[in-house]
Design an enzyme around this catalytic site. Structure first.
Site, PDB file in Angstrom:
ATOM      1  N   LYS A  93       0.843  -1.212   0.000  1.00 28.76           N
ATOM      2  CA  LYS A  93       0.000   0.000   0.000  1.00 28.76           C
ATOM      3  C   LYS A  93       0.874   1.256   0.000  1.00 28.76           C
ATOM      4  CE  LYS A  93      -1.846   1.765   4.006  1.00 28.76           C
ATOM      5  NZ  LYS A  93      -1.616   3.205   4.181  1.00 28.76           N
ATOM      6  N   ASN A  94       1.885   1.288   0.888  1.00 25.59           N
ATOM      7  CA  ASN A  94       2.630   2.535   1.066  1.00 25.59           C
ATOM      8  C   ASN A  94       3.626   2.804  -0.065  1.00 25.59           C
ATOM      9  OD1 ASN A  94       1.065   2.943   3.239  1.00 25.59           O
ATOM     10  ND2 ASN A  94       2.597   2.345   4.757  1.00 25.59           N
ATOM     11  N   CYS A 103      -5.130  11.980  11.745  1.00 30.62           N
ATOM     12  CA  CYS A 103      -5.861  10.721  11.897  1.00 30.62           C
ATOM     13  C   CYS A 103      -5.641  10.266  13.330  1.00 30.62           C
ATOM     14  CB  CYS A 103      -5.449   9.708  10.856  1.00 30.62           C
ATOM     15  SG  CYS A 103      -3.965   8.869  11.300  1.00 30.62           S
ATOM     16  N   ASP A 153       3.898   0.293  12.019  1.00 24.64           N
ATOM     17  CA  ASP A 153       2.647  -0.240  11.464  1.00 24.64           C
ATOM     18  C   ASP A 153       2.394  -1.684  11.888  1.00 24.64           C
ATOM     19  OD1 ASP A 153       2.848   1.522   8.276  1.00 24.64           O
ATOM     20  OD2 ASP A 153       2.304   2.143  10.304  1.00 24.64           O
ATOM     21  N   ARG A 201      -8.963   0.011   3.836  1.00 22.11           N
ATOM     22  CA  ARG A 201      -8.060   0.984   3.200  1.00 22.11           C
ATOM     23  C   ARG A 201      -6.719   0.324   2.905  1.00 22.11           C
ATOM     24  NH1 ARG A 201      -6.626   5.724   6.491  1.00 22.11           N
ATOM     25  NH2 ARG A 201      -5.061   5.674   4.860  1.00 22.11           N
TER      26      ARG A 201
HETATM   27  C1  EPZ Z   1       3.885   6.736   6.458  1.00 24.71           C
HETATM   28  O1  EPZ Z   1       3.162   7.798   7.052  1.00 24.71           O
HETATM   29  C2  EPZ Z   1       2.886   5.615   6.321  1.00 24.71           C
HETATM   30  N1  EPZ Z   1       1.790   6.058   5.470  1.00 24.71           N
HETATM   31  C3  EPZ Z   1       2.370   5.208   7.692  1.00 24.71           C
HETATM   32  O2  EPZ Z   1       1.563   4.058   7.496  1.00 24.71           O
HETATM   33  C4  EPZ Z   1       3.542   4.796   8.567  1.00 24.71           C
HETATM   34  O3  EPZ Z   1       3.065   4.530   9.871  1.00 24.71           O
HETATM   35  C5  EPZ Z   1       4.568   5.932   8.625  1.00 24.71           C
HETATM   36  O4  EPZ Z   1       4.968   6.287   7.281  1.00 24.71           O
HETATM   37  C6  EPZ Z   1       5.825   5.533   9.377  1.00 24.71           C
HETATM   38  O5  EPZ Z   1       6.398   4.407   8.775  1.00 24.71           O
HETATM   39  C7  EPZ Z   1       2.006   6.070   4.137  1.00 24.71           C
HETATM   40  O6  EPZ Z   1       3.071   5.737   3.657  1.00 24.71           O
HETATM   41  C8  EPZ Z   1       0.842   6.497   3.304  1.00 24.71           C
HETATM   42  P1  EPZ Z   1       6.134   9.822   8.638  1.00 24.71           P
HETATM   43  P2  EPZ Z   1       3.856   9.255   7.095  1.00 24.71           P
HETATM   44  O7  EPZ Z   1       6.166  11.089   7.857  1.00 24.71           O
HETATM   45  O8  EPZ Z   1       4.715   9.429   5.910  1.00 24.71           O
HETATM   46  C9  EPZ Z   1       6.502  13.145  11.978  1.00 24.71           C
HETATM   47  C10 EPZ Z   1      -0.322   2.749   7.606  1.00 24.71           C
HETATM   48  O9  EPZ Z   1      -0.874   2.187   8.540  1.00 24.71           O
HETATM   49  N2  EPZ Z   1       6.502  14.098  10.838  1.00 24.71           N
HETATM   50  O10 EPZ Z   1       7.239   8.828   8.461  1.00 24.71           O
HETATM   51  O11 EPZ Z   1       2.815  10.264   7.368  1.00 24.71           O
HETATM   52  C11 EPZ Z   1       5.158  12.457  12.139  1.00 24.71           C
HETATM   53  O12 EPZ Z   1       4.293  13.248  12.927  1.00 24.71           O
HETATM   54  C12 EPZ Z   1       0.168   4.155   7.772  1.00 24.71           C
HETATM   55  O13 EPZ Z   1      -0.061   2.237   6.476  1.00 24.71           O
HETATM   56  C13 EPZ Z   1       6.774  15.443  11.084  1.00 24.71           C
HETATM   57  O14 EPZ Z   1       6.999  15.847  12.222  1.00 24.71           O
HETATM   58  O15 EPZ Z   1       4.771   9.090   8.387  1.00 24.71           O
HETATM   59  C14 EPZ Z   1       5.523  11.152  12.804  1.00 24.71           C
HETATM   60  O16 EPZ Z   1       5.617  11.372  14.208  1.00 24.71           O
HETATM   61  C15 EPZ Z   1      -0.133   4.680   9.167  1.00 24.71           C
HETATM   62  N3  EPZ Z   1       6.789  16.311  10.039  1.00 24.71           N
HETATM   63  C16 EPZ Z   1       6.932  10.857  12.260  1.00 24.71           C
HETATM   64  O17 EPZ Z   1       7.413  12.089  11.704  1.00 24.71           O
HETATM   65  C17 EPZ Z   1       6.540  15.901   8.750  1.00 24.71           C
HETATM   66  O18 EPZ Z   1       6.581  16.753   7.823  1.00 24.71           O
HETATM   67  C18 EPZ Z   1       6.938   9.810  11.147  1.00 24.71           C
HETATM   68  O19 EPZ Z   1       5.980  10.213  10.195  1.00 24.71           O
HETATM   69  C19 EPZ Z   1       6.271  14.540   8.524  1.00 24.71           C
HETATM   70  C20 EPZ Z   1       6.259  13.657   9.582  1.00 24.71           C
END
Ligand code: EPZ
Length: 407
Positions: free
Chosen positions: A22-23, A117, A305, A397
């Protein structure tokens, strides 16, 4: 609201074929915008996030042809719009990847501010940091994010926090930016590598994906490609946990064992026997589930995840486990629901202390988010009696044909 009804107590035995990641899919589909040509994307999972991405592409003017249930041809030659509608982009958090792809091709992009979310605030400051470093202006108003750039220039960007989304979005914007872009402190997940490989098949020049420094030399033009998405490590991990918690014997087909290493290591520590083949894995659990310590980290650490699914299994271990969630602020929402099934879990800030119990009993629970929903279904598989999981649209999803594959 749709629900799953689970008659628990039966071990999972048999074979399951794992779908595309998915990701990876939610980033590779927007990436086809950069080709301005025909792309054939294979091994797409049959999940609502993929359908939403395809819908956005066609709304932007791409023509989509379904070749098979997991293969689509996407022609973005005549794609002409740079604004993703509010309702469509609010459907899926990953619609932020359309910003990077539209910016990379047209120098302009607009999507709705991604809804927070249930995992806590989901800022995109690092995405915008990358875009502005390459010369774009960003504005957030009326719930929409707009990015614009007369000209994108390669830049040396050091991310403040490791972010999967920001890493992949920066890659999308940088592949046609003038000159060299260096991204540091990047995410190393398998889907980051998958996006880089797909962009390179389109004629981009991306090196270092999978390490913590990615170098991208801008090219003038990209072209179409045929690309097959990697298998979903989290879907695979979820079925492995299903076998572990029910004391079953499951063989997963179409997996990449290397991508599963952090998950395999913890399941072996918990007492499972895992055998690795080229593109398959077999997991068996006979004896007791042993308690383990888990700390979620960016890849190659234990994936966040998989945290709910693993925690649910440890709730039936013969001892006390500790699970630390270091990526998201609020990823223990499912614990209240799990306690209603008899689990003994104490959450203090981002640490869950899990005291193993003999058994779960079936209850009516609701899925607070995608992975927690899958975890509650998995708990239901092991519970005595009937478990009903509400709000299963979250699960759909990210898991294709979940009930069929479990059956
Ligand atoms: C991706 O989300 C995945 N979603 C998530 O999977 C997954 O949990 C996550 O990566 C971590 O592996 C998709 O790929 C669509 P991050 P993402 O940016 O990219 C902080 C699922 O179940 N952050 O790596 O949104 C954030 O708040 C979903 O498939 C900032 O501070 O995650 C978090 O604490 C859930 N500023 C941490 O970094 C930013 O600009 C990691 O978030 C971006 C993120």
């Amino acid at each position: 609201m749709e629900k799953f009804v689970i008659h628990g107590g039966k071990p999972l035995n048999g074979d399951v074929v794992i779908g595309g990641a998915k990701n990876a899919a939610v980033a590779i589909l927007p990436a086809t915008i950069l080709a301005a040509d025909k792309c054939t994307i294979e091994n797409l999972p049959c999940i609502s996030d993929v359908m939403a991405s395809l819908q956005i592409l066609s709304e932007l003017g791409a023509s989509i042809r379904m070749i098979s249930k997991s293969t689509y041809e996407i022609d973005t030659t005549h794609l002409n719009c740079t604004e993703v509608s509010n309702e469509l982009s609010r459907q899926m958090r990953a619609s932020y990847y359309f910003l990077g792809a539209l910016l990379g091709r047209f120098g302009a992009g607009q999507v709705a501010m991604p809804g927070g979310c249930n995992l806590g605030p989901r800022p995109i400051d690092q995405h915008l940091k990358a875009f502005t470093a390459m010369g774009a202006d960003d504005s957030v108003e009326y719930g929409m994010i707009r990015v614009r750039a007369e000209h994108l220039t390669g830049s040396h960007i050091f991310f403040d926090t490791v972010s999967v989304g920001a890493t992949m979005n920066a890659m999308l914007a940088a592949v046609k930016a003038e000159g060299l872009t260096i991204l540091e402190n990047v995410a190393r997940e398998p889907h980051v590598v998958d996006l880089a490989n797909c962009l390179n098949m389109m004629g981009a020049d991306v090196h270092g994906a999978g390490t913590d420094v990615i170098k991208i030399r801008g090219v003038k033009q990209l072209h179409g490609c045929s690309y097959s998405i990697i298998p979903d490590q989290i879907e695979a991990g979820s079925y492995m946990v299903g076998a572990a918690i029910t004391g079953g014997d499951v063989t997963l087909h179409n997996v990449i064992p290397k991508h599963m290493e952090p998950i395999t290591a913890k399941l072996r520590a918990a007492g499972c026997e895992v055998t690795e083949y080229d593109d398959a894995m077999r997991i068996v659990r006979h004896g007791a589930i042993h308690p383990v310590k888990i700390k979620t980290m960016p890849h190659p650490g234990f994936p966040t995840d998989m945290q709910p699914q693993m925690a649910v299994t440890l709730a039936l271990a013969n001892g006390t486990s500790m699970v630390t969630e270091s990526i998201f602020e609020n990823r223990f929402k499912y614990v209240d629901e799990l306690t209603r099934m008899g689990a003994q879990v104490k959450v203090e800030s981002n640490i869950a202390i899990i005291t193993g119990v003999e058994k779960f009993t079936g209850a009516r629970v609701s899925a607070p988010d995608l992975r927690a929903g899958a975890a509650l279904v998995i708990a239901g598989l092991a519970a005595e009696g009937i478990t009903i999981v509400d709000d299963i649209y979250y699960i759909e999803r990210g898991y294709e044909h979940f009930e069929k594959k479990l059956a």
